[in-house]
Design an enzyme around this catalytic site. Structure first.
Site, mmCIF file in Angstrom:
data_model
loop_
_atom_site.group_PDB
_atom_site.id
_atom_site.type_symbol
_atom_site.label_atom_id
_atom_site.label_comp_id
_atom_site.label_asym_id
_atom_site.label_seq_id
_atom_site.Cartn_x
_atom_site.Cartn_y
_atom_site.Cartn_z
ATOM 1 C CG ASP A 180 -8.950 -7.568 1.638
ATOM 2 O OD1 ASP A 180 -9.026 -6.993 2.742
ATOM 3 O OD2 ASP A 180 -7.917 -8.143 1.240
ATOM 4 C CD GLU A 212 -4.576 -1.778 4.757
ATOM 5 O OE1 GLU A 212 -3.444 -2.016 4.314
ATOM 6 O OE2 GLU A 212 -5.178 -2.538 5.534
#
Length: 350
Positions: free
Chosen positions: A49, A222
Protein backbone atom coordinates in the site's frame (compact mmCIF):
# COMPACT_ATOMS: atom_id res chain seq x y z
CA UNK A 1 -10.92 -6.69 2.47
CA UNK A 2 -7.32 -7.02 3.47
CA UNK A 3 -5.63 -9.62 5.66
CA UNK A 4 -2.23 -9.09 7.29
CA UNK A 5 -0.07 -10.97 9.76
CA UNK A 6 1.31 -8.56 12.31
CA UNK A 7 3.41 -8.40 15.47
CA UNK A 8 2.01 -7.19 18.77
CA UNK A 9 0.96 -3.53 18.79
CA UNK A 10 3.28 -1.22 20.71
CA UNK A 11 1.54 0.97 23.30
CA UNK A 12 2.33 4.66 23.08
CA UNK A 13 0.49 7.99 23.02
CA UNK A 14 -2.34 9.35 20.89
CA UNK A 15 -0.59 12.61 19.97
CA UNK A 16 3.17 12.43 19.88
CA UNK A 17 6.41 13.80 18.54
CA UNK A 18 8.56 11.72 16.24
CA UNK A 19 10.35 9.01 18.18
CA UNK A 20 13.36 8.96 15.87
CA UNK A 21 15.81 11.63 14.81
CA UNK A 22 15.10 13.04 11.35
CA UNK A 23 17.38 11.69 8.64
CA UNK A 24 19.60 14.58 7.56
CA UNK A 25 21.10 12.63 4.62
CA UNK A 26 18.21 10.55 3.32
CA UNK A 27 19.57 9.64 -0.10
CA UNK A 28 23.02 7.99 -0.07
CA UNK A 29 23.78 5.74 -3.08
CA UNK A 30 22.37 2.21 -3.10
CA UNK A 31 23.20 -0.75 -5.32
CA UNK A 32 19.85 -0.70 -7.17
CA UNK A 33 20.85 2.60 -8.85
CA UNK A 34 23.59 2.38 -11.48
CA UNK A 35 26.02 5.02 -12.75
CA UNK A 36 24.15 5.57 -16.04
CA UNK A 37 21.14 7.21 -14.41
CA UNK A 38 18.96 4.11 -14.15
CA UNK A 39 17.46 2.04 -11.34
CA UNK A 40 15.71 -1.30 -10.85
CA UNK A 41 12.55 -2.07 -8.95
CA UNK A 42 11.54 -2.64 -6.25
CA UNK A 43 12.23 0.72 -4.65
CA UNK A 44 11.27 -0.60 -1.19
CA UNK A 45 10.51 -4.05 0.23
CA UNK A 46 8.37 -4.98 1.98
CA UNK A 47 6.06 -2.04 1.31
CA UNK A 48 2.38 -2.86 0.81
CA UNK A 49 0.00 0.00 0.00
CA UNK A 50 2.67 2.60 -0.91
CA UNK A 51 1.84 6.31 -0.81
CA UNK A 52 4.01 9.26 -1.88
CA UNK A 53 3.67 13.03 -1.40
CA UNK A 54 6.10 15.74 -2.57
CA UNK A 55 6.85 19.11 -1.01
CA UNK A 56 9.77 21.54 -0.86
CA UNK A 57 12.33 19.30 -2.54
CA UNK A 58 11.51 16.05 -0.74
CA UNK A 59 9.35 13.02 -1.33
CA UNK A 60 7.55 11.61 1.71
CA UNK A 61 6.54 7.97 1.49
CA UNK A 62 4.33 5.81 3.69
CA UNK A 63 3.09 2.23 3.50
CA UNK A 64 1.19 -0.27 5.64
CA UNK A 65 3.14 -1.69 8.57
CA UNK A 66 0.11 -2.83 10.55
CA UNK A 67 1.27 -1.54 13.91
CA UNK A 68 2.46 2.06 13.49
CA UNK A 69 2.80 4.99 11.10
CA UNK A 70 6.20 5.65 9.52
CA UNK A 71 7.39 8.24 7.02
CA UNK A 72 10.39 7.95 4.69
CA UNK A 73 11.96 11.21 3.52
CA UNK A 74 14.07 11.33 0.37
CA UNK A 75 15.04 13.74 -2.40
CA UNK A 76 15.42 10.79 -4.79
CA UNK A 77 12.63 8.25 -5.22
CA UNK A 78 14.96 5.82 -6.98
CA UNK A 79 17.04 5.74 -3.77
CA UNK A 80 14.08 5.34 -1.43
CA UNK A 81 15.46 2.13 0.07
CA UNK A 82 18.37 4.12 1.54
CA UNK A 83 16.08 6.40 3.55
CA UNK A 84 15.55 5.52 7.20
CA UNK A 85 11.87 5.62 8.22
CA UNK A 86 10.75 7.90 11.03
CA UNK A 87 8.04 6.52 13.29
CA UNK A 88 5.58 9.37 13.87
CA UNK A 89 2.74 7.55 15.65
CA UNK A 90 2.01 4.29 17.41
CA UNK A 91 -1.47 3.19 18.43
CA UNK A 92 -2.89 2.83 21.93
CA UNK A 93 -3.09 -0.65 23.42
CA UNK A 94 -6.89 -0.72 23.24
CA UNK A 95 -9.67 1.24 21.64
CA UNK A 96 -11.14 2.00 18.21
CA UNK A 97 -7.77 2.67 16.53
CA UNK A 98 -5.62 0.14 18.37
CA UNK A 99 -5.01 -2.55 15.72
CA UNK A 100 -4.59 -3.29 12.02
CA UNK A 101 -3.26 0.10 10.95
CA UNK A 102 -3.72 0.03 7.17
CA UNK A 103 -2.95 2.12 4.08
CA UNK A 104 -1.79 5.45 5.58
CA UNK A 105 -1.76 8.51 3.34
CA UNK A 106 0.00 11.82 3.93
CA UNK A 107 -1.58 15.00 2.52
CA UNK A 108 -0.68 18.68 2.77
CA UNK A 109 -3.63 21.08 2.84
CA UNK A 110 -2.88 24.80 3.00
CA UNK A 111 0.48 24.21 4.68
CA UNK A 112 -0.72 21.67 7.26
CA UNK A 113 -0.01 17.94 7.06
CA UNK A 114 -2.65 15.27 7.59
CA UNK A 115 -2.31 11.50 7.84
CA UNK A 116 -5.38 9.41 7.08
CA UNK A 117 -5.28 5.77 8.13
CA UNK A 118 -7.64 2.85 8.71
CA UNK A 119 -7.70 1.04 12.05
CA UNK A 120 -9.97 -1.23 14.05
CA UNK A 121 -10.87 -2.00 17.67
CA UNK A 122 -8.51 -4.69 18.98
CA UNK A 123 -8.43 -6.73 15.77
CA UNK A 124 -12.18 -6.80 15.06
CA UNK A 125 -12.27 -6.16 11.31
CA UNK A 126 -15.93 -5.08 11.27
CA UNK A 127 -14.94 -2.04 13.38
CA UNK A 128 -12.51 -0.65 10.78
CA UNK A 129 -12.93 3.11 10.37
CA UNK A 130 -10.84 6.03 9.09
CA UNK A 131 -8.82 8.27 11.45
CA UNK A 132 -6.92 11.55 11.07
CA UNK A 133 -3.72 13.05 12.49
CA UNK A 134 -2.62 16.68 12.02
CA UNK A 135 0.84 18.30 12.04
CA UNK A 136 1.60 21.99 11.37
CA UNK A 137 5.38 21.51 10.98
CA UNK A 138 6.89 22.20 7.55
CA UNK A 139 8.54 18.76 7.62
CA UNK A 140 6.11 15.95 8.56
CA UNK A 141 8.94 13.83 10.01
CA UNK A 142 9.31 16.50 12.71
CA UNK A 143 6.87 18.44 14.88
CA UNK A 144 3.88 17.15 16.82
CA UNK A 145 1.12 14.99 15.41
CA UNK A 146 -2.23 15.85 16.96
CA UNK A 147 -4.95 13.22 17.02
CA UNK A 148 -8.09 14.51 15.29
CA UNK A 149 -9.84 11.24 16.04
CA UNK A 150 -12.16 9.31 13.77
CA UNK A 151 -13.12 10.87 10.48
CA UNK A 152 -16.86 10.54 10.94
CA UNK A 153 -17.84 9.54 7.44
CA UNK A 154 -21.55 9.57 6.56
CA UNK A 155 -23.47 6.47 7.76
CA UNK A 156 -20.51 5.38 9.95
CA UNK A 157 -19.98 2.02 8.19
CA UNK A 158 -16.87 -0.14 7.75
CA UNK A 159 -14.25 1.93 5.92
CA UNK A 160 -10.65 1.46 4.71
CA UNK A 161 -8.26 2.94 2.12
CA UNK A 162 -9.40 6.55 2.42
CA UNK A 163 -7.92 9.28 0.24
CA UNK A 164 -8.26 13.05 -0.08
CA UNK A 165 -8.79 15.08 -3.23
CA UNK A 166 -9.05 18.84 -3.71
CA UNK A 167 -10.83 19.73 -6.95
CA UNK A 168 -11.74 23.32 -7.80
CA UNK A 169 -11.29 24.31 -4.16
CA UNK A 170 -13.62 21.60 -2.82
CA UNK A 171 -12.27 18.82 -0.60
CA UNK A 172 -13.55 15.33 -1.41
CA UNK A 173 -12.92 12.09 0.42
CA UNK A 174 -13.10 8.67 -1.25
CA UNK A 175 -12.80 5.27 0.43
CA UNK A 176 -13.68 1.57 0.25
CA UNK A 177 -16.60 0.40 2.33
CA UNK A 178 -19.45 -2.00 2.88
CA UNK A 179 -23.02 -1.14 2.01
CA UNK A 180 -24.18 -2.37 5.43
CA UNK A 181 -22.66 -3.87 8.59
CA UNK A 182 -22.63 -7.45 7.32
CA UNK A 183 -19.57 -7.45 5.08
CA UNK A 184 -19.66 -8.70 1.51
CA UNK A 185 -18.56 -6.73 -1.53
CA UNK A 186 -16.41 -3.63 -1.13
CA UNK A 187 -17.55 -0.49 -2.92
CA UNK A 188 -16.05 2.93 -3.59
CA UNK A 189 -17.79 5.80 -1.76
CA UNK A 190 -17.23 9.54 -1.85
CA UNK A 191 -18.35 12.53 0.19
CA UNK A 192 -17.47 16.18 0.63
CA UNK A 193 -15.37 17.56 3.50
CA UNK A 194 -15.86 20.95 5.12
CA UNK A 195 -12.24 20.80 6.36
CA UNK A 196 -9.60 18.05 6.32
CA UNK A 197 -11.06 16.28 9.37
CA UNK A 198 -14.81 16.99 9.05
CA UNK A 199 -17.02 15.12 6.58
CA UNK A 200 -20.46 16.11 5.41
CA UNK A 201 -23.08 13.82 3.92
CA UNK A 202 -24.35 12.08 2.06
CA UNK A 203 -22.20 9.01 1.43
CA UNK A 204 -22.39 8.34 -2.31
CA UNK A 205 -21.49 5.00 -3.89
CA UNK A 206 -19.67 5.70 -7.15
CA UNK A 207 -18.48 2.17 -7.97
CA UNK A 208 -19.30 -1.42 -7.07
CA UNK A 209 -17.57 -4.63 -8.23
CA UNK A 210 -19.92 -5.58 -11.06
CA UNK A 211 -17.54 -6.71 -13.82
CA UNK A 212 -15.92 -10.14 -13.94
CA UNK A 213 -12.37 -8.81 -13.53
CA UNK A 214 -13.47 -6.96 -10.36
CA UNK A 215 -14.78 -10.12 -8.68
CA UNK A 216 -11.83 -12.53 -8.67
CA UNK A 217 -11.74 -14.12 -5.21
CA UNK A 218 -14.73 -11.96 -4.31
CA UNK A 219 -16.06 -8.56 -5.30
CA UNK A 220 -13.65 -5.78 -4.34
CA UNK A 221 -13.27 -2.12 -5.24
CA UNK A 222 -10.71 -0.49 -2.92
CA UNK A 223 -7.78 1.92 -2.66
CA UNK A 224 -9.23 4.80 -4.72
CA UNK A 225 -6.80 7.57 -5.70
CA UNK A 226 -7.60 10.93 -7.32
CA UNK A 227 -5.68 11.80 -10.49
CA UNK A 228 -6.64 15.21 -11.97
CA UNK A 229 -5.53 16.01 -15.51
CA UNK A 230 -6.67 18.95 -17.63
CA UNK A 231 -10.48 19.13 -17.44
CA UNK A 232 -10.86 15.57 -16.13
CA UNK A 233 -10.38 13.87 -12.79
CA UNK A 234 -9.76 10.14 -12.63
CA UNK A 235 -10.35 7.89 -9.66
CA UNK A 236 -7.98 4.95 -10.03
CA UNK A 237 -8.91 2.01 -7.79
CA UNK A 238 -7.87 -1.58 -7.13
CA UNK A 239 -10.21 -4.43 -8.01
CA UNK A 240 -10.60 -8.11 -7.02
CA UNK A 241 -9.34 -9.69 -3.81
CA UNK A 242 -5.70 -8.88 -3.08
CA UNK A 243 -5.16 -12.54 -2.13
CA UNK A 244 -5.42 -13.48 -5.80
CA UNK A 245 -2.90 -12.83 -8.56
CA UNK A 246 -5.71 -11.10 -10.49
CA UNK A 247 -5.58 -7.87 -8.48
CA UNK A 248 -5.69 -4.98 -10.99
CA UNK A 249 -6.37 -1.26 -11.40
CA UNK A 250 -9.70 0.12 -12.59
CA UNK A 251 -10.68 3.65 -13.52
CA UNK A 252 -13.54 6.07 -12.98
CA UNK A 253 -13.58 9.42 -14.76
CA UNK A 254 -15.48 12.68 -14.33
CA UNK A 255 -15.32 16.30 -15.41
CA UNK A 256 -13.58 18.56 -12.91
CA UNK A 257 -16.52 20.96 -13.16
CA UNK A 258 -18.96 18.29 -11.96
CA UNK A 259 -20.21 17.66 -8.44
CA UNK A 260 -18.00 14.66 -7.72
CA UNK A 261 -20.21 13.61 -4.80
CA UNK A 262 -22.83 12.47 -7.32
CA UNK A 263 -22.85 8.97 -8.77
CA UNK A 264 -23.92 10.13 -12.25
CA UNK A 265 -20.83 12.34 -12.54
CA UNK A 266 -18.61 9.26 -12.89
CA UNK A 267 -18.04 6.86 -15.79
CA UNK A 268 -16.39 3.48 -15.23
CA UNK A 269 -13.86 2.02 -17.68
CA UNK A 270 -15.08 -1.45 -18.66
CA UNK A 271 -11.61 -2.99 -18.68
CA UNK A 272 -8.63 -2.81 -16.28
CA UNK A 273 -6.19 0.04 -16.88
CA UNK A 274 -3.18 -1.71 -15.27
CA UNK A 275 -3.08 -5.48 -14.95
CA UNK A 276 -4.25 -8.02 -14.12
CA UNK A 277 -0.71 -9.22 -14.59
CA UNK A 278 0.65 -12.51 -13.35
CA UNK A 279 3.99 -13.25 -14.99
CA UNK A 280 7.72 -13.07 -14.42
CA UNK A 281 8.33 -11.02 -11.28
CA UNK A 282 4.97 -9.24 -11.05
CA UNK A 283 1.82 -10.73 -9.58
CA UNK A 284 -1.24 -8.83 -8.43
CA UNK A 285 -0.15 -5.20 -9.03
CA UNK A 286 -2.31 -2.60 -7.33
CA UNK A 287 -2.91 -0.11 -4.52
CA UNK A 288 -1.25 2.74 -6.34
CA UNK A 289 -0.28 6.37 -5.85
CA UNK A 290 1.20 9.01 -8.16
CA UNK A 291 3.80 11.73 -8.28
CA UNK A 292 4.92 14.34 -10.78
CA UNK A 293 8.60 15.26 -10.95
CA UNK A 294 9.48 18.75 -9.64
CA UNK A 295 10.10 20.03 -13.17
CA UNK A 296 6.57 18.85 -14.12
CA UNK A 297 8.00 16.87 -17.05
CA UNK A 298 7.19 13.33 -15.90
CA UNK A 299 4.32 11.49 -14.25
CA UNK A 300 5.02 8.35 -12.25
CA UNK A 301 2.90 5.47 -11.00
CA UNK A 302 3.83 3.90 -7.65
CA UNK A 303 2.25 0.55 -6.79
CA UNK A 304 2.83 -2.70 -4.97
CA UNK A 305 3.10 -6.23 -6.36
CA UNK A 306 4.31 -9.67 -5.40
CA UNK A 307 7.38 -11.24 -7.00
CA UNK A 308 5.93 -14.76 -7.18
CA UNK A 309 2.48 -16.31 -7.60
CA UNK A 310 0.21 -17.00 -4.67
CA UNK A 311 1.91 -14.65 -2.20
CA UNK A 312 -1.34 -12.90 -1.36
CA UNK A 313 -2.01 -9.82 0.79
CA UNK A 314 0.97 -9.86 3.14
CA UNK A 315 4.48 -8.53 3.41
CA UNK A 316 5.80 -10.13 0.23
CA UNK A 317 4.44 -7.08 -1.57
CA UNK A 318 7.10 -4.57 -2.61
CA UNK A 319 6.81 -0.97 -3.82
CA UNK A 320 7.63 -0.34 -7.46
CA UNK A 321 7.41 2.68 -9.75
CA UNK A 322 7.41 3.47 -13.44
CA UNK A 323 6.59 6.50 -15.61
CA UNK A 324 3.26 6.82 -17.37
CA UNK A 325 1.90 8.98 -20.18
CA UNK A 326 -1.46 10.30 -21.37
CA UNK A 327 -3.67 9.03 -24.16
CA UNK A 328 -5.14 11.33 -26.80
CA UNK A 329 -8.48 11.32 -24.94
CA UNK A 330 -6.73 12.67 -21.83
CA UNK A 331 -6.84 9.45 -19.81
CA UNK A 332 -3.70 7.91 -18.27
CA UNK A 333 -1.71 5.24 -20.11
CA UNK A 334 0.01 3.15 -17.43
CA UNK A 335 1.41 0.52 -19.79
CA UNK A 336 2.40 -2.84 -18.29
CA UNK A 337 4.46 -3.59 -15.17
CA UNK A 338 8.22 -3.33 -15.57
CA UNK A 339 10.12 -6.55 -14.90
CA UNK A 340 12.34 -6.48 -11.81
CA UNK A 341 15.33 -7.43 -13.96
CA UNK A 342 14.95 -4.36 -16.18
CA UNK A 343 16.64 -1.02 -15.55
CA UNK A 344 14.45 2.10 -15.73
CA UNK A 345 15.61 5.68 -16.29
CA UNK A 346 15.54 7.57 -13.00
CA UNK A 347 12.90 10.28 -12.54
CA UNK A 348 13.69 13.66 -14.05
CA UNK A 349 15.85 15.83 -11.79
CA UNK A 350 17.51 13.00 -9.87
Amino acid sequence: MKHYLFLLVVALVIACKSTDTANTDPTPPVTSVDTTGKFRNPILSPAPDPWVAYKDGFYYVMHTTGNNLRIYKTSSMSRLSAARPITVWTPPTTGPNSRDIWAPELHNVNGTWYIYYAADNNGVDATHRMFVLENKAADPTTGTWTDRGQLNLPDNKWAIDGTLGQINGQLYYAWSGWENDLGGSQNIYICKLTNPYTAEGPRVRVSAPELTWEKQGFGVNEAPEFLPHASKVFLIYSASFCGTDQYALGQLSADTSANLATQTSWTKAQNPVFGPYASGSTYGPGHNSFFTTPDAKENWLVYHANAAPGQGCGDFRSARMQPFSWKTDGSPDFGTPVNLADYVKRPSGE
